[in-house]
Scaffold this active site. Structure first.
Site, PDB file in Angstrom:
ATOM      1  N   SER A   1      36.957  42.784  46.554  1.00 19.37           N
ATOM      2  CA  SER A   1      37.209  43.182  45.170  1.00 19.37           C
ATOM      3  C   SER A   1      38.693  43.463  44.945  1.00 19.37           C
ATOM      4  CB  SER A   1      36.376  44.412  44.796  1.00 19.37           C
ATOM      5  OG  SER A   1      36.255  44.525  43.395  1.00 19.37           O
TER       6      SER A   1
ATOM      7  N   LYS B   1      34.749  41.051  37.925  1.00 15.22           N
ATOM      8  CA  LYS B   1      35.155  39.920  38.768  1.00 15.22           C
ATOM      9  C   LYS B   1      34.063  38.858  38.887  1.00 15.22           C
ATOM     10  CE  LYS B   1      38.568  42.472  41.489  1.00 15.22           C
ATOM     11  NZ  LYS B   1      38.348  43.875  41.096  1.00 15.22           N
TER      12      LYS B   1
ATOM     13  N   SER C   1      34.866  46.736  38.501  1.00 10.58           N
ATOM     14  CA  SER C   1      35.018  45.443  39.178  1.00 10.58           C
ATOM     15  C   SER C   1      33.817  44.515  39.038  1.00 10.58           C
ATOM     16  CB  SER C   1      35.322  45.659  40.657  1.00 10.58           C
ATOM     17  OG  SER C   1      36.665  46.048  40.832  1.00 10.58           O
TER      18      SER C   1
END
Length: 495
Positions: free
Chosen positions: A113, A56, A53
């Site tokens: 997230s 992101k 993640s």
């Protein structure tokens, strides 16, 4: 028999341990001085690994860029596709066919997230997640992230979706400098995401490490426990990128050690070398034409309020009273009351408008015609007009040479920079004042802390309308938002 059973159990334990070690994600780390980008420590920093993640950060970078350029806005409702709703956890729990404001998708992606929120953001910007991923990769190249290839917006494990500790540190630094207005999102312990309150995946390190203020965690089975973290102490700011932790506790401990190392080894004073601002390469993404899917090109303007019907006689009387009050104030040599002098421009304008509206009672029937009121004479730059004694003994306003006029000042400390937003065209005094006031009211947030100024345009009686005292980022953001409202402007430094 017992010996054989014991030997079999030992072999099983060894086999399990060997399998665990063999499947453990590789470790990589990089420590960077955020002020100038200097690398202080690196281990396997250019090894291509699964970023999870941490991905992101790039997703949010592109969304922030779309907002800054007027392609999206925070209150815009984003439709949730079946594809976005079907993304595996971690997720916000969005339902296919629903819609949700952009601001909540940003919070869910940055704080929790959430993978479904990230996919919805990708579709809002580029129409599909695959097209968005190509835009992500092209933007990474613009930043100098040479070893990164994105395949999705969330960081779910996918063939070819790889990055490095060095590249993720570069991305974290770029995000910090290019979008300081959004950076506080990454240090929020919780946030309202409309569907529910979401909690920061990195809150334990944020609470435990003095000065830590972000940026992004990541975990998948293939990646291990990853983190890009930043901390500030005094004049120092460090960015640490780490891949391959065996648990969140181990990751946090190691990152804390690396940040301690960086803060200890970096000099206290370094000239800040900001990274060059990136121009997102829309249309140059390896053959895929990326286009904004939303038809909205600017923030919607509020609907005009209907004008009240005003009694003509009452309007004349109110105008005369206001004119007498203004003339009296201009003749006075007393300083303005502190309560008035320190008001921000929007607050003062609102108070004056309220007072004028209260002075004019409601009129009779619809269709009554309000007589035109002539523009008042230009007032001096300072209401405390200098009073001169003429040769004949009478008094009057002393003539002043053309000069820059500061119309109003703000008590906010948000600005204080040397950058200027200059509105297009030249205007007479009353037009310039009106344009400044309307613009300040429309973009109150973007122009926070600025001062309104009229600068002589060369010809007597003509001015340029400007907002001064902004930082470069504030000025760029404000001008982008004004341009989205079809208000021409330009950004300049000083002068």
């Amino acid at each position: 028999m017992l010996f054989q059973a014991g030997r079999g159990l030992s072999l099983a334990v060894v086999l399990v341990l060997w399998t665990t070690v063999a499947q453990a994600a590789p470790y990589a780390a990089l420590v960077m001085d955020a002020r100038d980008g200097r690398v202080i420590h690196a281990t396997n920093a250019d090894t291509r690994l699964h970023p999870a993640s941490l991905t992101k950060m790039m997703t949010l970078y592109l969304v922030f860029d779309a907002i800054r350029n007027g392609k999206l806005h925070l209150d815009q409702k984003i439709p949730i596709s079946r594809y976005a709703a079907s993304r595996p956890p971690s997720k916000l729990g969005l339902r296919a066919g629903s819609s949700i404001e952009l601001r909540y998708l940003i919070r869910a992606s940055a704080v929790k997230s959430a993978n479904d929120a990230a996919a919805a953001l990708a579709e809002a910007v580029a129409g599909s997640e695959s097209a968005f991923a190509q835009l992500m990769t092209a933007t990474a190249r613009e930043m100098g992230m040479r070893n990164t290839t994105f395949r999705n917006a969330s960081g779910l494990t996918q063939n070819g979706h790889l990055s490095t500790a060095r590249d993720m540190a570069i991305l974290g630094r770029q995000l910090f400098y290019d979008f300081p207005e959004y950076y506080n999102l990454f240090s929020r312990r919780s946030a309202n995401a409309k569907v529910k309150t979401v909690y920061n995946t990195n809150r334990r390190l944020l609470d435990a490490y003095s000065g830590a203020d972000g940026i992004k965690t990541g975990y998948t089975r293939a990646a291990g426990f990853n983190l890009v973290s930043s901390a500030e102490r005094g004049d120092r700011r460090v960015i640490v990128s780490m891949f391959g932790g065996s648990s969140s506790a181990v990751r946090n401990k190691k990152v804390a050690q690396l940040m301690d190392m960086g803060l200890k080894q970096m000099p206290s004073r370094v000239a800040v070398a900001r990274p060059a601002r990136i121009s997102v390469p829309y249309g140059r993404t390896g053959g895929v034409q990326v286009a904004m899917t939303t038809k909205l090109k600017k923030s919607p303007r509020p609907e005009l309020r209907p004008r009240p019907v005003v009694n003509a006689a009452a309007a004349d009387a109110a105008a005369s009273e206001i004119a007498r009050s203004v003339a009296s104030a201009m003749r006075s040599t007393e300083p303005l009351p502190v309560a008035v002098a320190t008001k921000t421009a929007p607050a003062a304008a609102l108070e004056i408008a309220t007072a004028v509206a209260a002075a004019v009672p409601d009129g009779p029937a619809a269709g009554s015609r309000v007589p035109a009121i002539g523009a008042p004479p230009a007032r001096p730059g300072d209401l405390r007009t200098a009073v001169a004694t003429r040769q004949d003994g009478s008094t009057g306003s002393a003539p002043e040479p053309a000069k820059t006029v500061r119309v109003a000042s703000s008590t906010s400390t948000a600005g204080g920079g040397s950058w200027v937003v200059q509105l297009g065209g030249t205007h007479n005094r009353s037009q310039a004042e009106r344009l400044l006031l309307i613009t300040a009211l429309q973009e109150m947030e973007a122009l926070e802390g600025s001062k309104r100024e009229m600068k002589p345009a060369g010809s007597p009686g003509w001015y340029r309308a400007r907002f001064v005292g902004l930082s470069e980022d504030q000025a760029q953001t404000a001008c982008a938002r004004l341009a989205a409202r079809q208000t021409p402007c330009e950004v300049m430094q000083g002068g």
